[in-house]
Scaffold this motif. Structure first.
Motif, PDB file in Angstrom:
ATOM      1  N   UNK A 133      -2.747 -13.244  17.660  1.00  0.00           N
ATOM      2  CA  UNK A 133      -2.504 -12.828  18.940  1.00  0.00           C
ATOM      3  C   UNK A 133      -3.996 -12.858  19.635  1.00  0.00           C
ATOM      4  N   UNK A 134      -5.278 -12.700  18.953  1.00  0.00           N
ATOM      5  CA  UNK A 134      -6.194 -12.833  19.719  1.00  0.00           C
ATOM      6  C   UNK A 134      -6.649 -14.031  20.089  1.00  0.00           C
ATOM      7  N   UNK A 135      -6.071 -15.121  19.381  1.00  0.00           N
ATOM      8  CA  UNK A 135      -6.465 -16.630  19.746  1.00  0.00           C
ATOM      9  C   UNK A 135      -5.459 -16.722  20.717  1.00  0.00           C
ATOM     10  N   UNK A 136      -4.305 -16.174  21.007  1.00  0.00           N
ATOM     11  CA  UNK A 136      -3.311 -16.829  21.981  1.00  0.00           C
ATOM     12  C   UNK A 136      -3.971 -15.887  23.322  1.00  0.00           C
ATOM     13  N   UNK A 137      -4.202 -14.732  23.157  1.00  0.00           N
ATOM     14  CA  UNK A 137      -4.714 -14.160  24.315  1.00  0.00           C
ATOM     15  C   UNK A 137      -6.014 -15.050  25.154  1.00  0.00           C
ATOM     16  N   UNK A 138      -6.792 -15.418  24.046  1.00  0.00           N
ATOM     17  CA  UNK A 138      -7.795 -16.082  24.514  1.00  0.00           C
ATOM     18  C   UNK A 138      -7.695 -17.418  25.037  1.00  0.00           C
ATOM     19  N   UNK A 139      -6.816 -18.095  24.459  1.00  0.00           N
ATOM     20  CA  UNK A 139      -6.266 -19.582  24.911  1.00  0.00           C
ATOM     21  C   UNK A 139      -5.717 -19.376  26.262  1.00  0.00           C
ATOM     22  N   UNK A 140      -4.767 -18.360  26.480  1.00  0.00           N
ATOM     23  CA  UNK A 140      -4.216 -18.119  27.740  1.00  0.00           C
ATOM     24  C   UNK A 140      -5.120 -18.175  28.781  1.00  0.00           C
ATOM     25  N   UNK A 141      -6.094 -17.175  28.541  1.00  0.00           N
ATOM     26  CA  UNK A 141      -7.031 -16.642  29.718  1.00  0.00           C
ATOM     27  C   UNK A 141      -7.981 -17.990  29.990  1.00  0.00           C
ATOM     28  N   UNK A 142      -8.282 -18.790  28.828  1.00  0.00           N
ATOM     29  CA  UNK A 142      -9.209 -19.952  29.118  1.00  0.00           C
ATOM     30  C   UNK A 142      -8.470 -20.996  29.935  1.00  0.00           C
ATOM     31  N   UNK A 143      -7.002 -20.995  29.696  1.00  0.00           N
ATOM     32  CA  UNK A 143      -6.357 -21.949  30.580  1.00  0.00           C
ATOM     33  C   UNK A 143      -6.195 -21.555  31.988  1.00  0.00           C
ATOM     34  N   UNK A 144      -6.620 -20.359  32.355  1.00  0.00           N
ATOM     35  CA  UNK A 144      -6.659 -19.764  33.994  1.00  0.00           C
ATOM     36  C   UNK A 144      -5.250 -18.900  33.887  1.00  0.00           C
ATOM     37  N   UNK A 145      -4.709 -18.555  32.823  1.00  0.00           N
ATOM     38  CA  UNK A 145      -3.432 -17.577  32.921  1.00  0.00           C
ATOM     39  C   UNK A 145      -3.851 -16.227  32.587  1.00  0.00           C
ATOM     40  N   UNK A 146      -4.609 -15.297  33.197  1.00  0.00           N
ATOM     41  CA  UNK A 146      -4.792 -14.107  32.994  1.00  0.00           C
ATOM     42  C   UNK A 146      -3.840 -13.204  32.735  1.00  0.00           C
ATOM     43  N   UNK A 147      -2.630 -13.452  33.741  1.00  0.00           N
ATOM     44  CA  UNK A 147      -1.450 -12.407  33.597  1.00  0.00           C
ATOM     45  C   UNK A 147      -0.877 -12.767  32.273  1.00  0.00           C
ATOM     46  N   UNK A 148      -0.644 -14.027  31.919  1.00  0.00           N
ATOM     47  CA  UNK A 148      -0.017 -14.526  30.528  1.00  0.00           C
ATOM     48  C   UNK A 148      -0.805 -13.812  29.526  1.00  0.00           C
ATOM     49  N   UNK A 149      -2.291 -13.825  29.720  1.00  0.00           N
ATOM     50  CA  UNK A 149      -2.812 -13.434  28.653  1.00  0.00           C
ATOM     51  C   UNK A 149      -2.669 -11.758  28.446  1.00  0.00           C
ATOM     52  N   UNK A 150      -2.715 -11.034  29.423  1.00  0.00           N
ATOM     53  CA  UNK A 150      -2.450  -9.585  29.382  1.00  0.00           C
ATOM     54  C   UNK A 150      -1.036  -9.272  29.017  1.00  0.00           C
ATOM     55  N   UNK A 151      -0.106 -10.049  29.153  1.00  0.00           N
ATOM     56  CA  UNK A 151       1.327 -10.092  28.834  1.00  0.00           C
ATOM     57  C   UNK A 151       1.358 -10.355  27.303  1.00  0.00           C
ATOM     58  N   UNK A 152       0.420 -11.365  26.758  1.00  0.00           N
ATOM     59  CA  UNK A 152       0.448 -11.572  25.112  1.00  0.00           C
ATOM     60  C   UNK A 152      -0.058 -10.213  24.530  1.00  0.00           C
ATOM     61  N   UNK A 153      -0.966  -9.781  25.129  1.00  0.00           N
ATOM     62  CA  UNK A 153      -1.539  -8.540  24.762  1.00  0.00           C
ATOM     63  C   UNK A 153      -0.613  -7.198  24.658  1.00  0.00           C
ATOM     64  N   UNK A 154       0.178  -7.209  25.553  1.00  0.00           N
ATOM     65  CA  UNK A 154       1.231  -6.330  25.604  1.00  0.00           C
ATOM     66  C   UNK A 154       2.168  -6.284  24.681  1.00  0.00           C
ATOM     67  N   UNK A 155       2.659  -7.785  24.240  1.00  0.00           N
ATOM     68  CA  UNK A 155       3.556  -8.043  23.200  1.00  0.00           C
ATOM     69  C   UNK A 155       3.010  -7.676  21.954  1.00  0.00           C
ATOM     70  N   UNK A 156       1.615  -7.890  21.796  1.00  0.00           N
ATOM     71  CA  UNK A 156       0.942  -7.492  20.397  1.00  0.00           C
ATOM     72  C   UNK A 156       1.114  -6.048  20.102  1.00  0.00           C
TER      73      UNK A 156
END
Length: 359
Positions: free
Chosen positions: A205-228
């Motif tokens: 999950x850490x890697x997914x949140x960070x990868x999404x943020x780096x892609x410019x998808x902060x909302x997606x990163x936060x949604x992934x954290x919420x799923x985790x």
């Protein structure tokens, strides 16, 4: 584990359906109980396996009165099946048990562990491209759950179960190495696949949140954290650990450190480490033919692979759909025609098989 190569070119596979094959095809492994015995010997290759452990692997706590005689019969059959072209037997009686003699390069489990060690060494040295290539090669050896076509005894099942954890640890190290190497367009898709199958693995999950943020998808990163967080609370009743929670706070604050090399969000020894740099375009190894990650080819250089070569090895892992012409181009560009180079071409599904626990 022996490293010298035998003359009969045999291959033992336990990372998936149990299989023993030679160049002319697979060998018939016999009854289910005989296959259990072979799996038990493979798990302790080149070590004496006591007779009581072999009996437990085949029958658990309810062996027949003829169990010892039956084990000897199964061993005799396997000896005849596995004898090499020189008449040398692979299964030897050692003390109160038996040992199966196998060279490291003949057993997929031994090769997996060897590649995993090489990948970790490369990652520790900061060579993340090579780490990603070698760890990917290790994962490509998996064809399913360990000995998935063998109906295991409870005892044998307990011996096989830790292998799935070994694989998951390498999956986590592989995704981190790919992030550090940079330029991997498939990383997010692979991470989504992995967290779907393993929703309690915080490092993924850490890697997914960070990868999404780096892609410019902060909302997606936060949604992934919420799923985790939901998965951890629902299944275990716990909040995310400190590294993942701190990463979420850094995403909320749009911390510039998340975009920098060697991000201070958390160290890799805890869950994940900072954001890696993109590969240099003029490097001798990278992703894809001509450095294009879209082809799904990961390449790297390393040491020889146990076939007697002392030269450098070129490891090529196809982690996605790749055109054969692209593979040929990579081989040509990076020295595949050099007789001093060991070339490994491992064609595998991009994400590897979806593993199941043995029945």
């Amino acid at each position: 584990m022996r490293t010298t190569q035998r003359g009969d070119d045999v291959r033992f596979q336990i990372l998936g359906p149990l299989s023993v094959g030679r160049s002319d095809g697979p060998l018939p492994l016999g009854t289910s109980k005989q296959r259990r015995l072979l799996a038990a010997l493979l798990l302790d290759a080149n070590r004496a396996v006591p007779l009581d452990r072999l009996i437990a692997s085949v029958w658990d706590d309810d062996p027949p009165a003829s169990a010892v005689a039956n084990i000897r019969t199964y061993v005799s059959r396997l000896r005849g099946l596995l004898v090499d072209e020189h008449g040398t037997e692979r299964i030897a009686r050692r003390g109160p048990g038996y040992a199966l003699d196998i060279a490291e390069e003949e057993l997929d489990l031994a090769e997996f562990r060897c590649l995993a060690r090489e990948g970790r060494t490369a990652a520790a040295a900061g060579d993340h491209r090579h780490a990603a290539a070698v760890l990917g090669a290790a994962l490509a050896l998996w064809r399913g759950a360990p000995a998935e076509d063998v109906a295991p005894s409870d005892f044998l099942h307990r011996r096989l179960e830790p292998l799935a954890e070994e694989r998951l640890a390498v999956v986590e190290e592989w995704t981190e190495a790919r992030r550090h190497a940079g330029g991997d367009s498939r990383l997010i898709g692979d991470l989504r696949y992995f967290v779907e199958d393993h929703p309690l693995r915080e490092r993924l999950w850490y890697e997914l949140v960070l990868a999404l943020y780096r892609r410019g998808d902060a909302p997606g990163a936060l949604a992934a954290y919420a799923q985790a967080r939901k998965a951890l609370i629902d299944e275990l009743g716990i909040e995310p650990g400190r590294p993942l929670a701190r990463l979420q706070q850094a995403v909320l604050a749009r911390d510039p450190a998340l975009e920098a090399t060697g991000s201070g969000a958390e160290s890799g020894s805890e869950v994940g480490s900072g954001v890696g740099r993109a590969p240099d375009s003029d490097s001798g190894a990278g992703t894809g033919a001509g450095g294009d990650a879209g082809t799904g080819i990961v390449t790297g250089t390393g040491s020889g692979s146990g076939n007697g070569s002392t030269g450098r090895a070129l490891v090529i892992v196809v982690v996605g759909e790749a055109d054969p012409e692209d593979i040929g181009e990579v081989l040509s560009r990076l020295g595949g025609g050099d007789p001093g180079v060991d070339v490994h071409r491992i064609l595998a599904p991009r994400r590897g098989p979806r593993l199941r626990h043995p029945a």
